[in-house]
Design an enzyme around this catalytic site. Structure first.
Site, PDB file in Angstrom:
ATOM      1  CB  CYS A 186      -4.429   3.604   0.118  1.00 20.75           C
ATOM      2  SG  CYS A 186      -4.843   3.454   1.871  1.00 20.75           S
ATOM      3  CE  LYS A 220      -7.208  -3.906   7.799  1.00 21.08           C
ATOM      4  NZ  LYS A 220      -6.264  -3.132   7.066  1.00 21.08           N
ATOM      5  CD  GLU A 278     -14.069  -4.653  -3.619  1.00 24.13           C
ATOM      6  OE1 GLU A 278     -13.089  -5.214  -4.142  1.00 24.13           O
ATOM      7  OE2 GLU A 278     -14.247  -3.426  -3.682  1.00 24.13           O
ATOM      8  CB  CYS A 314      -0.916   0.008   1.220  1.00 22.90           C
ATOM      9  SG  CYS A 314      -2.385   1.036   0.943  1.00 22.90           S
ATOM     10  NE  ARG A 332      -6.543   4.659   5.171  1.00 27.78           N
ATOM     11  CZ  ARG A 332      -5.522   5.500   5.106  1.00 27.78           C
ATOM     12  NH1 ARG A 332      -5.469   6.392   4.137  1.00 27.78           N
ATOM     13  NH2 ARG A 332      -4.574   5.482   6.008  1.00 27.78           N
ATOM     14  CB  CYS A 390      -1.752   4.791   3.561  1.00 28.31           C
ATOM     15  SG  CYS A 390      -1.817   3.116   4.201  1.00 28.31           S
ATOM     16  NE  ARG A 406      -6.450   4.566   9.005  1.00 30.23           N
ATOM     17  CZ  ARG A 406      -7.685   4.808   8.583  1.00 30.23           C
ATOM     18  NH1 ARG A 406      -8.322   5.900   8.998  1.00 30.23           N
ATOM     19  NH2 ARG A 406      -8.297   3.981   7.770  1.00 30.23           N
ATOM     20  CE  LYS A 432      -7.577  -1.488   4.663  1.00 27.94           C
ATOM     21  NZ  LYS A 432      -6.222  -1.131   4.250  1.00 27.94           N
TER      22      LYS A 432
HETATM   23  C1  PBG Z   1      -2.772  -0.070   4.905  1.00 30.80           C
HETATM   24  C2  PBG Z   1      -3.299  -0.890   6.010  1.00 30.80           C
HETATM   25  C3  PBG Z   1      -4.046  -0.486   7.131  1.00 30.80           C
HETATM   26  C4  PBG Z   1      -4.244  -1.609   7.912  1.00 30.80           C
HETATM   27  C5  PBG Z   1      -3.630  -2.675   7.263  1.00 30.80           C
HETATM   28  N1  PBG Z   1      -3.054  -2.208   6.072  1.00 30.80           N
HETATM   29  C6  PBG Z   1      -4.505   0.855   7.555  1.00 30.80           C
HETATM   30  C7  PBG Z   1      -5.602   1.542   6.891  1.00 30.80           C
HETATM   31  O1  PBG Z   1      -6.226   1.068   5.935  1.00 30.80           O
HETATM   32  O2  PBG Z   1      -5.824   2.677   7.336  1.00 30.80           O
HETATM   33  C8  PBG Z   1      -4.966  -1.627   9.227  1.00 30.80           C
HETATM   34  C9  PBG Z   1      -4.555  -2.717  10.135  1.00 30.80           C
HETATM   35  C10 PBG Z   1      -4.943  -2.541  11.548  1.00 30.80           C
HETATM   36  O3  PBG Z   1      -5.723  -1.666  11.960  1.00 30.80           O
HETATM   37  O4  PBG Z   1      -4.436  -3.344  12.314  1.00 30.80           O
HETATM   38  N2  PBG Z   1      -3.722   0.288   3.971  1.00 30.80           N
HETATM   39 ZN    ZN Z   2      -3.226   2.075   2.661  1.00 31.07          ZN
END
Ligand code: PBG
Ligand code: ZN
Length: 326
Positions: free
Chosen positions: A132, A250, A235, A122, A219, A124, A207, A197
């Site tokens: 992202c 997730k 998805e 990713c 997001r 981000c 974060r 997700k």
């Molecule tokens: C990156 C990513 C995130 C998480 C996993 N990969 C953060 C987000 O989407 O803001 C979150 C994992 C967690 O909260 O443990 N995109």
């Molecule tokens: Zn990301």
């Protein structure tokens, strides 16, 4: 009729621990757990993360002892997240060959050749705006982001990653990554896609840990709306068609229904990510003395398995491994 029914006594099968073990349907195995790890670019760093007590950021030179501990306790897989020294508009450190993730993969594969290494793909953590993907006139551009995600995935595969895990929620990220990997000879690199997700409040401890909060907006234009389940299945279906080997749901706990439906509908392994907020809820409640940490973690993790996940990504992985050893 009434008599018939009275003969049935469901409590018979709950009579003792041994009987309960005998009839149990689900078991938690350390081999299905993945430990997420935060690797920070720098030296001599082992830092506590305030939002996630017990989880730390490690610089690469300080990582070996921790990995050794994981391996000794039977953990077979890790998912790595990088925290770069420098961020820019286009997340260059995510796909630079000398970036923190490629260096970490090479090092892990050298010192722990048996360890299964998965790398989050990713932008981000690497962008100044914290989104992202590539920002264009305030919008996250799907198609400008795809080549960069593919470049990152390819760089991680070249460095030796067993699994790449795209988490940006860009349409066709799996297809784009599969094509890039195959055309460069990385047919055997596994794609574990963050397929369903959701846009979730439960990512906020992460974060803080990875310094990856978006600097404007949120997001919700790319992550999913919690009210929808058909969309999640769509998805997942798309990602399987595009070539994902493993699909992920997730966060885990608010989406057990999706895990359950996906596991009965599709013949691919389902991974569930028990995210940072799920970790921190239990951690802080048990630190205050109002929850038994071990009981709560084992209960919830078992329920994620029961719902149909064959892989569980959890910050409690090491701790669960230790508990299971007894
Ligand atoms: C990156 C990513 C995130 C998480 C996993 N990969 C953060 C987000 O989407 O803001 C979150 C994992 C967690 O909260 O443990 N995109
Ligand atoms: Zn990301």
């Amino acid at each position: 009729m009434i008599e018939e029914i009275e003969r049935i006594r469901l409590r018979r099968l709950r009579k003792s621990q041994k009987i309960r073990d005998l009839v149990s349907e689900t078991s938690l195995n350390v081999s299905s757990l993945i430990q997420p790890i935060f690797v920070v670019d720098g030296e001599k760093i082992i830092e506590d993360i305030d939002s996630m007590p017990g989880i730390k950021r490690y610089s690469l030179d300080m990582l070996d002892d921790y990995i050794q501990e994981l391996v000794e306790n039977g953990i077979i897989a890790v998912l790595i997240f990088g925290i770069p020294k420098i961020k820019d508009e286009i997340g260059s450190e995510a796909y630079s060959k000398s970036g923190i993730i490629p260096r970490t993969i090479r090092r892990l594969k050298e010192s722990f050749p048996e360890l299964v290494v998965a790398a989050d793909v990713c932008l981000c953590e690497y962008t100044t705006h914290g989104h992202c993907g590539i920002v264009e006139n305030g919008i996250i551009s799907n198609d400008k982001t795809l080549p960069l995600l593919s470049r990152a995935a390819l760089t991680y595969a070249e460095s030796g990653a067993d699994i790449v895990a795209p988490s940006a929620m860009m349409d066709h990220q799996v297809l784009s990554i599969r094509n890039a990997l195959d055309s460069e000879g990385f047919r055997d690199t596994i794609i574990m896609s963050y397929s369903a997700k959701y846009a979730s409040s439960l990512y906020s401890p992460f974060r803080e840990a990875a310094f990856s909060s978006p600097k404007f907006g949120n997001r919700k234009e790319y992550q999913m709306d919690i009210r929808n389940s058909k969309e999640a299945l769509r998805e997942i279906e798309m990602d399987i068609k595009e070539g994902a080997d493993i699909v992920m749901v997730k966060p885990a706990l608010p989406n057990l229904d999706i895990i359950s439906q996906a596991s009965s509908l599709y013949n691919v392994p389902i991974a569930a990510y028990s995210v940072s907020g799920e970790y921190s809820m239990i951690k802080f409640a048990s630190m205050s003395g109002y929850l038994n940490e071990k009981d709560a973690v084992l209960e919830i993790t078992t329920s994620i398995k029961r719902a149909g996940a064959s892989i569980i990504i959890t910050y409690y992985a090491l701790q669960i491994a230790k508990w299971l050893k007894g």
